[in-house]
Design a protein around this motif. Structure first.
Motif, PDB file in Angstrom:
ATOM      1  N   GLU A   1      -2.433  11.178  -7.200  1.00  0.00           N
ATOM      2  CA  GLU A   1      -0.999  11.172  -6.922  1.00  0.00           C
ATOM      3  C   GLU A   1      -0.630  12.350  -6.019  1.00  0.00           C
ATOM      4  OE1 GLU A   1       3.342  11.007  -9.180  1.00  0.00           O
ATOM      5  OE2 GLU A   1       1.543  11.452 -10.328  1.00  0.00           O
ATOM      6  N   GLN A   2      -1.233  13.513  -6.293  1.00  0.00           N
ATOM      7  CA  GLN A   2      -0.949  14.684  -5.458  1.00  0.00           C
ATOM      8  C   GLN A   2      -1.535  14.532  -4.062  1.00  0.00           C
ATOM      9  OE1 GLN A   2      -1.489  14.952  -8.876  1.00  0.00           O
ATOM     10  NE2 GLN A   2       0.695  15.390  -8.961  1.00  0.00           N
ATOM     11  N   SER A   3      -2.727  13.968  -3.966  1.00  0.00           N
ATOM     12  CA  SER A   3      -3.341  13.809  -2.646  1.00  0.00           C
ATOM     13  C   SER A   3      -2.560  12.823  -1.790  1.00  0.00           C
ATOM     14  CB  SER A   3      -4.805  13.351  -2.777  1.00  0.00           C
ATOM     15  OG  SER A   3      -4.909  11.969  -3.067  1.00  0.00           O
ATOM     16  N   MET A   4      -1.935  11.824  -2.424  1.00  0.00           N
ATOM     17  CA  MET A   4      -1.211  10.803  -1.660  1.00  0.00           C
ATOM     18  C   MET A   4       0.138  11.303  -1.143  1.00  0.00           C
ATOM     19  SD  MET A   4      -2.176   7.180  -3.544  1.00  0.00           S
ATOM     20  CE  MET A   4      -1.451   7.515  -5.130  1.00  0.00           C
ATOM     21  N   LEU A   5       0.613  12.411  -1.693  1.00  0.00           N
ATOM     22  CA  LEU A   5       1.886  12.983  -1.235  1.00  0.00           C
ATOM     23  C   LEU A   5       1.683  14.309  -0.521  1.00  0.00           C
ATOM     24  CD1 LEU A   5       4.098  12.192  -4.363  1.00  0.00           C
ATOM     25  CD2 LEU A   5       4.024  10.967  -2.192  1.00  0.00           C
ATOM     26  N   ASP A   6       0.452  14.568  -0.089  1.00  0.00           N
ATOM     27  CA  ASP A   6       0.098  15.821   0.556  1.00  0.00           C
ATOM     28  C   ASP A   6       0.165  15.658   2.073  1.00  0.00           C
ATOM     29  OD1 ASP A   6      -1.111  18.184   1.482  1.00  0.00           O
ATOM     30  OD2 ASP A   6      -2.412  18.300  -0.276  1.00  0.00           O
ATOM     31  N   GLU A   7       0.891  16.557   2.734  1.00  0.00           N
ATOM     32  CA  GLU A   7       1.002  16.512   4.196  1.00  0.00           C
ATOM     33  C   GLU A   7      -0.346  16.685   4.886  1.00  0.00           C
ATOM     34  OE1 GLU A   7       3.501  15.986   6.298  1.00  0.00           O
ATOM     35  OE2 GLU A   7       5.077  15.702   4.797  1.00  0.00           O
TER      36      GLU A   7
ATOM     37  N   ALA B   1      -6.059   7.833  -0.919  1.00  0.00           N
ATOM     38  CA  ALA B   1      -5.139   6.922  -1.595  1.00  0.00           C
ATOM     39  C   ALA B   1      -5.951   5.822  -2.266  1.00  0.00           C
ATOM     40  CB  ALA B   1      -4.139   6.333  -0.601  1.00  0.00           C
ATOM     41  N   ILE B   2      -6.216   5.983  -3.545  1.00  0.00           N
ATOM     42  CA  ILE B   2      -7.073   5.038  -4.275  1.00  0.00           C
ATOM     43  C   ILE B   2      -6.407   4.656  -5.603  1.00  0.00           C
ATOM     44  CG2 ILE B   2      -9.315   5.569  -3.252  1.00  0.00           C
ATOM     45  CD1 ILE B   2      -9.736   7.683  -5.388  1.00  0.00           C
ATOM     46  N   PRO B   3      -5.227   4.043  -5.551  1.00  0.00           N
ATOM     47  CA  PRO B   3      -4.470   3.779  -6.782  1.00  0.00           C
ATOM     48  C   PRO B   3      -5.142   2.813  -7.751  1.00  0.00           C
ATOM     49  CG  PRO B   3      -3.489   2.643  -4.918  1.00  0.00           C
ATOM     50  CD  PRO B   3      -4.516   3.576  -4.356  1.00  0.00           C
ATOM     51  N   PHE B   4      -6.084   1.997  -7.267  1.00  0.00           N
ATOM     52  CA  PHE B   4      -6.810   1.093  -8.155  1.00  0.00           C
ATOM     53  C   PHE B   4      -8.153   1.669  -8.592  1.00  0.00           C
ATOM     54  CE2 PHE B   4      -3.950  -1.907  -6.037  1.00  0.00           C
ATOM     55  CZ  PHE B   4      -3.510  -2.661  -7.109  1.00  0.00           C
ATOM     56  N   GLY B   5      -8.420   2.918  -8.212  1.00  0.00           N
ATOM     57  CA  GLY B   5      -9.719   3.489  -8.502  1.00  0.00           C
ATOM     58  C   GLY B   5     -10.745   3.084  -7.459  1.00  0.00           C
ATOM     59  N   VAL B   6     -11.982   3.491  -7.705  1.00  0.00           N
ATOM     60  CA  VAL B   6     -13.058   3.248  -6.751  1.00  0.00           C
ATOM     61  C   VAL B   6     -14.316   2.833  -7.504  1.00  0.00           C
ATOM     62  CG1 VAL B   6     -14.604   4.325  -5.064  1.00  0.00           C
ATOM     63  CG2 VAL B   6     -12.178   4.869  -5.023  1.00  0.00           C
ATOM     64  N   GLY B   7     -15.070   1.941  -6.902  1.00  0.00           N
ATOM     65  CA  GLY B   7     -16.391   1.626  -7.435  1.00  0.00           C
ATOM     66  C   GLY B   7     -16.368   0.695  -8.629  1.00  0.00           C
ATOM     67  N   GLN B   8     -17.388   0.830  -9.463  1.00  0.00           N
ATOM     68  CA  GLN B   8     -17.611  -0.117 -10.540  1.00  0.00           C
ATOM     69  C   GLN B   8     -16.521  -0.093 -11.608  1.00  0.00           C
ATOM     70  OE1 GLN B   8     -21.953  -0.497 -11.772  1.00  0.00           O
ATOM     71  NE2 GLN B   8     -21.990   1.490 -10.761  1.00  0.00           N
TER      72      GLN B   8
ATOM     73  N   PRO C   1       5.587   2.132   5.796  1.00  0.00           N
ATOM     74  CA  PRO C   1       4.499   1.147   5.701  1.00  0.00           C
ATOM     75  C   PRO C   1       3.678   1.030   6.979  1.00  0.00           C
ATOM     76  CG  PRO C   1       6.529   0.268   4.780  1.00  0.00           C
ATOM     77  CD  PRO C   1       6.887   1.545   5.476  1.00  0.00           C
ATOM     78  N   GLU C   2       4.285   1.352   8.127  1.00  0.00           N
ATOM     79  CA  GLU C   2       3.588   1.225   9.411  1.00  0.00           C
ATOM     80  C   GLU C   2       2.317   2.059   9.463  1.00  0.00           C
ATOM     81  OE1 GLU C   2       7.621  -0.154   9.787  1.00  0.00           O
ATOM     82  OE2 GLU C   2       6.805   1.730   9.024  1.00  0.00           O
ATOM     83  N   ARG C   3       2.235   3.090   8.644  1.00  0.00           N
ATOM     84  CA  ARG C   3       1.039   3.948   8.683  1.00  0.00           C
ATOM     85  C   ARG C   3      -0.227   3.168   8.293  1.00  0.00           C
ATOM     86  NH1 ARG C   3       2.177   8.653   6.435  1.00  0.00           N
ATOM     87  NH2 ARG C   3       4.222   8.288   5.506  1.00  0.00           N
TER      88      ARG C   3
ATOM     89  N   LYS D   1       0.819  -1.210   0.000  1.00  0.00           N
ATOM     90  CA  LYS D   1       0.000   0.000   0.000  1.00  0.00           C
ATOM     91  C   LYS D   1       0.854   1.262   0.000  1.00  0.00           C
ATOM     92  CE  LYS D   1      -4.324  -1.503   2.196  1.00  0.00           C
ATOM     93  NZ  LYS D   1      -5.249  -1.262   3.338  1.00  0.00           N
ATOM     94  N   GLU D   2       1.946   1.229   0.760  1.00  0.00           N
ATOM     95  CA  GLU D   2       2.804   2.402   0.844  1.00  0.00           C
ATOM     96  C   GLU D   2       3.545   2.639  -0.473  1.00  0.00           C
ATOM     97  OE1 GLU D   2       4.589   5.565   3.354  1.00  0.00           O
ATOM     98  OE2 GLU D   2       2.657   4.650   2.857  1.00  0.00           O
ATOM     99  N   VAL D   3       3.905   1.571  -1.171  1.00  0.00           N
ATOM    100  CA  VAL D   3       4.515   1.724  -2.497  1.00  0.00           C
ATOM    101  C   VAL D   3       3.512   2.351  -3.464  1.00  0.00           C
ATOM    102  CG1 VAL D   3       5.503   0.504  -4.476  1.00  0.00           C
ATOM    103  CG2 VAL D   3       6.130  -0.180  -2.147  1.00  0.00           C
ATOM    104  N   HIS D   4       2.280   1.881  -3.436  1.00  0.00           N
ATOM    105  CA  HIS D   4       1.239   2.476  -4.283  1.00  0.00           C
ATOM    106  C   HIS D   4       1.059   3.960  -3.959  1.00  0.00           C
ATOM    107  CE1 HIS D   4      -0.360  -0.736  -6.707  1.00  0.00           C
ATOM    108  NE2 HIS D   4      -0.533  -1.536  -5.666  1.00  0.00           N
ATOM    109  N   ARG D   5       1.163   4.310  -2.682  1.00  0.00           N
ATOM    110  CA  ARG D   5       0.972   5.705  -2.297  1.00  0.00           C
ATOM    111  C   ARG D   5       2.105   6.579  -2.816  1.00  0.00           C
ATOM    112  NH1 ARG D   5       2.580   9.478   1.255  1.00  0.00           N
ATOM    113  NH2 ARG D   5       4.171   8.116   2.171  1.00  0.00           N
TER     114      ARG D   5
END
Length: 492
Positions: free
Chosen positions: A392-398, A427-434, A409-411, A354-358
């Motif tokens: 991508e921007q949201s996943m690297l945002d403080e 953090a939704i690297p695979f997308g969401v929903g249908q 990864p502990e997060r 998950k952390e790699v995807h983030r």
């Protein structure tokens, strides 16, 4: 969270679509001029452009190119609003080159990633029944495990005397291709350890590369291929025809093999390596639809998986403390044999993934076309508007992740109290929903097997140059992935 607009009273204090700020957009070309030499965006990467505009215009801005308008979003609350407004038939806009090819050369038969509305729903629901179930994924575990063993063997044969492999990307592409062959055709291509050069496999890998590179660049170039066949588009067409012929060939072979097994009483259920026979004999899909979707799986399943494994090894190879903690977890859960049960118990492995995807997502976002009016940040966004969701921007945002630029990864572990504070759409690297990634579970199983098998045999260290990324439809490593592999057992 902004609400979906449903009545006139809700719109009284809402600003119009035209009020959304954004970069200058002169007549005709619009914001495209910013990408020309001396333009504000020239020479910058997409993340640099997005961050520049975000700093200037905020978490929502509008960009017009020709007569199309795009709304860019960076906030998880807004992502949630967009995805919850998807409706019955979510419309994802991407793979325009492939869509055009299907219209011109494939009788307008579209696959899961290029179709829309009722056609998309029929394809998605048919494949979802067999591809998203844990039992279907587990059916491929043993064969995927064997391929992972071959990857480790290939590494041992390839590395130099000092234990260095100059560029691991090629081997990872072959590994991912073998995985796709198993899922789609229940077949191996023998790309990793075969001593004899396989001309068909070589042409297949080349064709996949051409198609992905052309698709990768479709947001960077004007779509002249719609007016006339450009040299790159001609090469794309040749590659597509080859992949289609190969998909047809092995799909028919898989069907014949299943017909032989059926005579012996074997049930065709799509969950035991017989996906194609099931689709062609037990579903309502036409033969052309089956072939089309299978060829799409080949395309989108190779680069995405190989890139992600490369990123995972890169971050483990640059963070030895994380690698050691993961190895310790593996040692606790794996006895003599790696099984699907002990793989699933490795919570730290999943947290690393998950952390790699983030930190290094293969897809930096997605594009939706709204099917209904919504309200975002006080602006009225009409149905039909194209929305670019930049996760991508949201996943690297403080704002969304503490110490966002650090690999932690502990997060993601359940015992971490901060985990509850993570926005579900941050953090939704695979997308969401249908319209989320239909092959997610296959890709995860393949990734876990590759990484675990490698770490069982080797300590890895990334010794290449600083990682550079190439941004297109996917985010690809533009740097040679140079690793040093040190055997964990000195006798090896």
């Amino acid at each position: 969270m902004a609400a979906i607009l449903t009545s006139e009273c809700e719109t009284e204090h809402v600003k119009s679509f035209e009020d959304i700020p954004g970069p200058p957009s002169p007549p005709f070309l619009g914001a495209l001029v910013n990408h020309f030499p001396f333009g504000a965006f020239h020479g910058k990467t997409p993340p640099q452009i997005y961050e520049m505009c975000r700093q200037k215009y905020g978490d929502i801005y509008k960009e017009r190119i020709f007569h199309f308008s795009f709304v860019h979003l960076f906030d998880p609350d807004d992502f949630e609003t967009v995805f919850r407004a998807d409706g019955k038939y979510p419309i994802r806009e991407a793979f325009m080159t492939l869509t055009h090819y299907n219209k011109k050369y494939n009788g307008n038969v579209q696959g899961i990633i290029t179709s829309q509305n009722e056609t998309w729903q029929k394809l998605r629901s048919t494949f979802q029944q067999k591809m998203l179930r844990p039992k279907a994924v587990a059916a491929y575990f043993d064969e995927q495990s064997k391929v992972a063993d071959e990857l480790v063997e290939k590494i041992s044969r390839t590395k130099c005397l000092n234990g260095i492999i100059e560029d691991l990307r090629s081997d990872l592409t072959k590994f991912a291709t073998e995985g796709i062959g198993l899922v789609c055709f229940n077949k191996r291509f023998d790309l990793l350890l075969s001593k004899e050069e396989n001309a068909e496999a070589r042409q297949f890998l080349y064709s996949v590369r051409v198609i992905m590179e052309t698709t990768h660049n479709e947001f960077r170039r004007l779509p002249f291929y719609k007016l006339f066949e450009t040299p790159s588009y001609k090469e794309f067409v040749k590659a597509k025809i080859f992949v289609k012929e190969m998909a047809n060939k092995y799909s028919k072979q898989a069907l014949k093999e299943m017909e032989k097994r059926s005579k012996d009483g074997t049930e065709v259920n799509g969950e035991n390596g017989d996906l194609i026979p099931y689709l062609m004999s037990k579903s309502s899909l036409t033969e052309e639809e089956v072939f089309k979707v299978i060829s799409e799986f080949i395309l989108v399943g190779v680069d995405t998986t190989s890139h992600h494994i490369a990123y995972m090894l890169y971050l483990l190879g640059t963070h030895p403390e994380v690698q050691e903690k993961l190895y310790e977890e593996m040692s606790r859960h794996i006895d003599n044999t790696l099984s699907i049960d002990n793989l699933q118990r490795m919570t730290y492995l999943k947290a690393v993934d998950k952390e790699v995807h983030r930190m290094l997502p293969v897809a930096g976002g997605t594009i939706r076309r709204l099917t209904q009016d919504i309200n975002l940040r006080g602006y009225h966004i009409p149905a039909g508007t194209t929305i670019a969701v930049h996760w991508e921007q949201s996943m690297l945002d403080e704002v969304n992740f503490k110490d966002a630029l650090s690999f932690k990864p502990e997060r993601w572990l359940r015992e971490n109290a901060d985990r509850k504070e993570i926005h579900p759409f941050a953090a939704i690297p695979f997308g969401v929903g249908q319209r989320s990634c239909i092959g997610r579970r296959f890709a995860e199983q393949e990734t876990f097997l590759a990484v675990v098998k490698i770490l069982q045999s080797y300590e890895i260290e990334y010794v290449g140059e600083d990682l550079k990324l190439d941004y297109g439809v996917n985010v690809a490593p533009a740097t040679k992935m140079r690793f040093q592999f040190t055997p964990r057992n000195p006798k090896d």
